[in-house]
Enzyme design. Structure first.
Site, PDB file in Angstrom:
ATOM      1  N   LYS A  25       0.842  -1.198   0.000  1.00 13.59           N
ATOM      2  CA  LYS A  25       0.000   0.000   0.000  1.00 13.59           C
ATOM      3  C   LYS A  25       0.881   1.253   0.000  1.00 13.59           C
ATOM      4  O   LYS A  25       0.663   2.187  -0.771  1.00 13.59           O
ATOM      5  CB  LYS A  25      -0.900   0.007   1.241  1.00 13.59           C
ATOM      6  CG  LYS A  25      -1.718   1.284   1.382  1.00 13.59           C
ATOM      7  CD  LYS A  25      -2.575   1.285   2.638  1.00 13.59           C
ATOM      8  CE  LYS A  25      -1.763   1.480   3.891  1.00 13.59           C
ATOM      9  NZ  LYS A  25      -2.528   2.038   5.018  1.00 13.59           N
ATOM     10  N   SER A  26       1.901   1.256   0.869  1.00 14.74           N
ATOM     11  CA  SER A  26       2.747   2.457   0.995  1.00 14.74           C
ATOM     12  C   SER A  26       3.451   2.758  -0.315  1.00 14.74           C
ATOM     13  O   SER A  26       3.545   3.915  -0.727  1.00 14.74           O
ATOM     14  CB  SER A  26       3.800   2.259   2.071  1.00 14.74           C
ATOM     15  OG  SER A  26       3.209   1.790   3.238  1.00 14.74           O
ATOM     16  N   ARG A  30       2.443   6.040  -3.005  1.00 15.90           N
ATOM     17  CA  ARG A  30       3.523   6.993  -3.281  1.00 15.90           C
ATOM     18  C   ARG A  30       3.810   7.015  -4.789  1.00 15.90           C
ATOM     19  O   ARG A  30       3.976   8.072  -5.393  1.00 15.90           O
ATOM     20  CB  ARG A  30       4.789   6.614  -2.527  1.00 15.90           C
ATOM     21  CG  ARG A  30       4.756   6.998  -1.041  1.00 15.90           C
ATOM     22  CD  ARG A  30       5.947   6.326  -0.353  1.00 15.90           C
ATOM     23  NE  ARG A  30       6.141   6.676   1.049  1.00 15.90           N
ATOM     24  CZ  ARG A  30       5.448   6.161   2.053  1.00 15.90           C
ATOM     25  NH1 ARG A  30       4.441   5.347   1.814  1.00 15.90           N
ATOM     26  NH2 ARG A  30       5.730   6.488   3.300  1.00 15.90           N
ATOM     27  N   ASP A  52      -7.647   2.118  -0.563  1.00 16.61           N
ATOM     28  CA  ASP A  52      -6.751   3.278  -0.497  1.00 16.61           C
ATOM     29  C   ASP A  52      -6.197   3.664  -1.868  1.00 16.61           C
ATOM     30  O   ASP A  52      -6.076   4.849  -2.195  1.00 16.61           O
ATOM     31  CB  ASP A  52      -5.589   3.004   0.468  1.00 16.61           C
ATOM     32  CG  ASP A  52      -6.042   3.111   1.919  1.00 16.61           C
ATOM     33  OD1 ASP A  52      -7.265   3.057   2.150  1.00 16.61           O
ATOM     34  OD2 ASP A  52      -5.181   3.249   2.806  1.00 16.61           O
ATOM     35  N   GLY A  96      -4.964   7.554   4.777  1.00 11.40           N
ATOM     36  CA  GLY A  96      -3.963   8.523   5.221  1.00 11.40           C
ATOM     37  C   GLY A  96      -2.900   8.719   4.158  1.00 11.40           C
ATOM     38  O   GLY A  96      -2.392   9.826   3.958  1.00 11.40           O
ATOM     39  N   ARG A 128      -8.399  11.826  12.462  1.00  9.74           N
ATOM     40  CA  ARG A 128      -6.961  11.532  12.374  1.00  9.74           C
ATOM     41  C   ARG A 128      -6.213  12.847  12.137  1.00  9.74           C
ATOM     42  O   ARG A 128      -6.471  13.546  11.166  1.00  9.74           O
ATOM     43  CB  ARG A 128      -6.690  10.520  11.251  1.00  9.74           C
ATOM     44  CG  ARG A 128      -7.372   9.195  11.521  1.00  9.74           C
ATOM     45  CD  ARG A 128      -7.216   8.228  10.380  1.00  9.74           C
ATOM     46  NE  ARG A 128      -5.812   7.826  10.195  1.00  9.74           N
ATOM     47  CZ  ARG A 128      -5.396   7.034   9.204  1.00  9.74           C
ATOM     48  NH1 ARG A 128      -6.252   6.591   8.318  1.00  9.74           N
ATOM     49  NH2 ARG A 128      -4.133   6.706   9.110  1.00  9.74           N
ATOM     50  N   SER A 176       5.068   9.870  10.612  1.00  5.28           N
ATOM     51  CA  SER A 176       6.101  10.166   9.619  1.00  5.28           C
ATOM     52  C   SER A 176       5.465  10.551   8.290  1.00  5.28           C
ATOM     53  O   SER A 176       6.135  10.999   7.375  1.00  5.28           O
ATOM     54  CB  SER A 176       7.001   8.953   9.426  1.00  5.28           C
ATOM     55  OG  SER A 176       6.259   7.912   8.821  1.00  5.28           O
ATOM     56  N   SER A 205       8.911   6.026  12.850  1.00 10.63           N
ATOM     57  CA  SER A 205       8.685   5.229  11.626  1.00 10.63           C
ATOM     58  C   SER A 205       9.672   5.589  10.507  1.00 10.63           C
ATOM     59  O   SER A 205       9.288   5.785   9.365  1.00 10.63           O
ATOM     60  CB  SER A 205       7.254   5.437  11.114  1.00 10.63           C
ATOM     61  OG  SER A 205       6.308   5.368  12.134  1.00 10.63           O
ATOM     62  N   ASP A 325       3.203  -0.996  11.945  1.00  9.54           N
ATOM     63  CA  ASP A 325       2.044  -1.745  11.448  1.00  9.54           C
ATOM     64  C   ASP A 325       2.198  -3.245  11.704  1.00  9.54           C
ATOM     65  O   ASP A 325       1.297  -3.897  12.229  1.00  9.54           O
ATOM     66  CB  ASP A 325       1.848  -1.497   9.952  1.00  9.54           C
ATOM     67  CG  ASP A 325       1.244  -0.119   9.697  1.00  9.54           C
ATOM     68  OD1 ASP A 325       0.903   0.558  10.690  1.00  9.54           O
ATOM     69  OD2 ASP A 325       1.122   0.260   8.522  1.00  9.54           O
ATOM     70  N   GLU A 353      -5.919   3.827  11.757  1.00  7.11           N
ATOM     71  CA  GLU A 353      -7.310   3.616  11.328  1.00  7.11           C
ATOM     72  C   GLU A 353      -8.274   3.653  12.516  1.00  7.11           C
ATOM     73  O   GLU A 353      -9.422   4.050  12.405  1.00  7.11           O
ATOM     74  CB  GLU A 353      -7.439   2.283  10.591  1.00  7.11           C
ATOM     75  CG  GLU A 353      -7.004   2.327   9.133  1.00  7.11           C
ATOM     76  CD  GLU A 353      -5.498   2.294   8.935  1.00  7.11           C
ATOM     77  OE1 GLU A 353      -4.733   2.496   9.920  1.00  7.11           O
ATOM     78  OE2 GLU A 353      -5.066   2.080   7.787  1.00  7.11           O
ATOM     79  N   ARG A 356      -5.396   1.856  17.881  1.00 12.17           N
ATOM     80  CA  ARG A 356      -5.059   0.423  17.807  1.00 12.17           C
ATOM     81  C   ARG A 356      -4.625  -0.169  19.139  1.00 12.17           C
ATOM     82  O   ARG A 356      -4.742  -1.380  19.334  1.00 12.17           O
ATOM     83  CB  ARG A 356      -3.972   0.198  16.748  1.00 12.17           C
ATOM     84  CG  ARG A 356      -4.515   0.308  15.340  1.00 12.17           C
ATOM     85  CD  ARG A 356      -3.429   0.151  14.297  1.00 12.17           C
ATOM     86  NE  ARG A 356      -4.015  -0.047  12.986  1.00 12.17           N
ATOM     87  CZ  ARG A 356      -3.322   0.001  11.860  1.00 12.17           C
ATOM     88  NH1 ARG A 356      -2.024   0.244  11.879  1.00 12.17           N
ATOM     89  NH2 ARG A 356      -3.926  -0.189  10.709  1.00 12.17           N
ATOM     90  N   HIS A 399      -8.382  -2.813   8.741  1.00 11.79           N
ATOM     91  CA  HIS A 399      -7.940  -4.042   8.064  1.00 11.79           C
ATOM     92  C   HIS A 399      -6.977  -4.864   8.895  1.00 11.79           C
ATOM     93  O   HIS A 399      -7.035  -6.083   8.915  1.00 11.79           O
ATOM     94  CB  HIS A 399      -7.298  -3.676   6.718  1.00 11.79           C
ATOM     95  CG  HIS A 399      -6.184  -2.658   6.826  1.00 11.79           C
ATOM     96  ND1 HIS A 399      -5.045  -2.707   6.095  1.00 11.79           N
ATOM     97  CD2 HIS A 399      -6.047  -1.542   7.606  1.00 11.79           C
ATOM     98  CE1 HIS A 399      -4.260  -1.685   6.390  1.00 11.79           C
ATOM     99  NE2 HIS A 399      -4.850  -0.976   7.306  1.00 11.79           N
ATOM    100  N   LYS A 439      -8.980  -2.638   2.437  1.00 12.67           N
ATOM    101  CA  LYS A 439      -8.113  -1.462   2.444  1.00 12.67           C
ATOM    102  C   LYS A 439      -6.742  -1.793   1.851  1.00 12.67           C
ATOM    103  O   LYS A 439      -6.160  -0.974   1.148  1.00 12.67           O
ATOM    104  CB  LYS A 439      -7.960  -0.965   3.882  1.00 12.67           C
ATOM    105  CG  LYS A 439      -7.263   0.353   4.028  1.00 12.67           C
ATOM    106  CD  LYS A 439      -7.499   0.836   5.444  1.00 12.67           C
ATOM    107  CE  LYS A 439      -6.844   2.111   5.854  1.00 12.67           C
ATOM    108  NZ  LYS A 439      -6.570   3.148   4.984  1.00 12.67           N
TER     109      LYS A 439
END
Ligand code: DC
Length: 685
Positions: A25-26, A30, A52, A96, A128, A176, A205, A325, A353, A356, A399, A439
């Site tokens: 995802k990251s 990006r 996302d 995010g 958030r 971050s 992070s 994560d 999310e 947590r 998720h 997600k």
């Protein structure tokens, strides 16, 4: 993807085999943004298909990027740093990774080129924080308004006057993603001077920043980093498309399968493809954390293989700042460790999310664990042997909560009071709202069921038996859909036998010939089923088997004990994860006598004949009500009085007469029985 209201996971006993994971995802989001800002076209391969990435793609499309999608390959022609749309309202869900960088990019673009943009999301997104990013951008002259609560989305970006002389400061100790957002966006305004970002406070992070820097470099921007405090974007930096780029598989997603291997891969390893030792993702360091807890892991450039090592797992006391994560997965692995596991430096969990730390503590306690939580840490002590409790896990639209807690289904492997029959104390785990995995990993549960194994007796079956045209087929299929279970229409096996017998000239009285034919089904005669269609040797026979004539033939062939026996194993093989709804005549009495719930569905002959009549008429087939009535009675009599497996309710079946009900009422009634019975219905084993 499972879109059911909940998904019940039966106790799982082992894991092994290969999984390919979806893209990170990251990295995906990006790359999408960088491609969207670049000049030229970028072909992105192996893009993650998730909520996302969908909102990011949609936002880029709205902003004027040209986007063509073909499966997990996307061609994006970027804006080359120039706004082509000057007004847009962007809805960014709970992403995010879209909200933060788009805020930075659009704030800078609107300050230099004009334009008004609003950015909003789901209610949780509006809780958030984004204040640190807004506070970094406002001193640069960007007009940013928090239209709800100060410091949180929704945001309105409306021009400004850029002044880039002052150093750019951003706090790094909450998320971050704010620094990432600035790093991704500031090259937009670096034409005339180098730009330096100073990080205020200890940067958390850091590995995510490494991903950002790595990907910026792939798009032609070399950031100069001094420690983790100062980052300089050289003057004249320009986004240049790399042409093609492959997204590596998500290392955080890998954590669930690494954990599954550490917990349950005793014979065959769990092999993960798509991500390996040379990953640019910080969460790959979860591998070291899992090793510290006892996992045996080998790896190559693009793969990982995991086996159980130390057992029970070893409790750890670990700073998890570098793997925020994936560290959630450690919290669930802690259920299988000896002693208390302590995960520190995880304050960022509170602003993800969901909160947590609170969510994890609450749900782990439901399973019987002892949990201590503080602002930035969590301590988990597993339940005492045999003391796990059935739990319906709330997933908070997160998720990772859903994926983590699926690992609790391996509970029979935890030390128990009955080591030789561990499943005796097994508990069932209900995952609420399983679709939240969409997600980042829409097919997570499918992948889990691919590598997880259990004893067939532990897989729940709901049997739905009853006479022809009682509505049991429709009921059973609807139940399977609502529960996310497999579906067996056993009548279709007898129908296929009847159809093939007629086609091949085998007499419907030839017991031996019919048995030989039935034994070939699924062996030398290939069968394939989905909810709507049936293929025999690649031929679609869905229509053919539904004919009245074939129904009659099925009724005749089903009288022969040899035919029935020949089809037993084929029917039993449908008992697969996560559960089965089986529709037929003898599902509850003969094929699945241990089913935790049995339904015997009837309706009056008159009512059934009318239903069948209406069905035929609506398909444009001419029909005669009296003939149907007579046929049904003849078929009922044969099914009820045959020597083997006569159509009778199992002694423990719920007998339901649905003559006066709609199909919805039948479905709701049976679902209610199932839900009210949970978890006792499964605990019967
Ligand atoms: O449910 P159906 O109408 O598709 O079934 C066709 C015939 O197959 C039915 O007349 C009886 C027989 N059958 C059976 O004997 N045992 C089953 N489990 C399912 C169907």
């Amino acid at each position: 993807m499972y879109t059911t209201a909940f998904l019940d996971l039966p106790p799982l006993l082992s894991a092994g085999g290969t999984v390919r994971l979806p893209g990170s995802k990251s990295i995906s989001n990006r790359v999408l943004l960088l491609a969207g800002l670049s000049e030229g076209t970028t072909v992105v391969h192996d893009l993650l298909a998730s909520d996302d990435t969908r909102v990011m793609l949609e936002a880029l499309r709205v902003l004027g990027c040209d986007i063509e999608q073909d499966g997990d390959t996307v061609r994006i022609t970027g804006l080359a740093g120039k706004l082509s749309v000057l007004q847009a309202d962007l809805f960014l869900g709970n992403a995010g990774t879209a909200m933060r960088p788009l805020t930075a990019a659009l704030a800078l673009l609107s300050a230099t080129q004009g334009g008004v943009f609003t950015l909003s999301g789901v209610p949780r997104m509006h809780e958030r924080p984004i204040g640190d990013l807004v506070d970094a951008l406002r001193p640069l002259g960007c007009h940013i308004e928090c239209t709800g609560k100060e410091g949180y989305p929704p945001l309105r970006l409306s021009g400004g006057q850029l002044k880039l002389s002052a150093p750019i400061k951003v706090r790094g100790d909450v998320s971050s993603q704010f620094l990432t957002a600035l790093l991704l966006a500031l090259p937009l305004v670096s034409q005339n001077q180098a730009l330096t970002i100073e990080v205020v406070g200890e940067l958390i992070s850091k590995p995510y920043i490494e991903i950002t820097l790595n990907l910026l470099a792939r798009f032609g921007i070399q950031i100069v980093r001094e420690g983790w405090e100062r980052f300089t974007i050289p003057q004249g930096s320009r986004y240049q498309s790399p042409g093609e780029i492959h997204i590596e598989a998500d290392a955080s997603s890998a954590s669930y399968f690494i954990a599954a291997g550490a917990i349950a891969a005793q014979k065959v390893p769990v092999r993960i493809e798509g991500v390996g030792a040379s990953s640019i993702q910080g969460d790959i360091r979860f591998v070291d954390a899992a090793k510290a807890m006892g996992a045996q892991i080998t790896s190559g450039p693009n793969w990982l293989e995991i086996r159980r090592g130390q057992w029970p797992l070893t409790a750890v006391d670990m700073d998890c700042n570098h793997i925020p994560d994936a560290a959630m997965t450690l919290a669930v692995m802690a259920l299988y460790a000896q002693g208390t596991t302590r995960l520190r430096n995880i304050a960022s969990w509170r602003v993800k999310e969901t909160d947590r730390i609170a969510a994890m503590a609450c749900e782990l306690r439901k399973l019987g664990a002892t949990v201590v939580e503080a602002q930035d840490l969590i301590e988990i002590t597993p339940p005492a042997p045999g003391q796990w409790t059935h739990a319906s896990i709330h997933t908070y639209d997160d998720h990772r909560m859903a994926m983590c807690f699926s690992l609790a289904a391996f509970n029979p492997l935890a030390p128990t009071a009955a080591p030789d029959k561990p499943w005796e104390h097994a508990i069932s785990v209900r995952i609420e709202d399983p679709r939240c995995v969409g997600k980042t990993f829409p097919d997570y549960f499918e992948s889990l069921f691919q590598v997880a194994e259990t004893r067939p007796e532990l897989i729940p079956v709901i049997t739905v038996d009853g006479p022809t045209a009682s509505g049991k087929g429709t009921l059973a299929s609807a139940l399977a859909t609502r529960l996310g279970y497999q579906f067996l229409d056993s009548g279709s096996l007898y129908r296929i036998t009847g159809l093939l017998a007629i086609q091949r000239g085998i007499s419907l009285d030839d017991a031996q010939g019919l048995e030989t034919l039935a034994r070939q089904l699924g062996v030398s005669i290939a069968l394939r089923f989905d909810r709507e269609q049936i293929w025999v040797d690649q031929r679609d026979v869905s229509e053919a088997v539904r004919h009245e004539e074939i129904g009659q033939a099925a009724s005749r062939v089903s009288v022969f004990p040899g035919v029935r026996q020949a089809l037993v194993d084929l029917q039993k093989a449908f008992r697969a994860l996560p559960g089965l709804v089986a529709d037929g005549r003898d599902m509850g009495t003969v094929i699945f006598p241990d089913a935790p719930m049995k339904v015997f569905l009837t309706a009056s002959v008159k009512e059934r004949a009318e239903r069948r009549y209406n069905q035929l008429i609506s398909k444009g087939i001419s029909a005669n009500l009296e003939e149907i009535c007579a046929d049904l009675e003849a078929r009922d009599l044969r099914d009820r009085t045959r020597a083997v497996s006569p159509l009778v309710p199992a002694h423990d079946a719920h007998k339901i007469d649905n003559s006066a009900w709609t199909i919805e009422q039948s479905v709701e009634t049976v679902l209610k029985l199932w839900v009210e019975g949970w978890p006792h219905v499964i605990a019967r084993h």
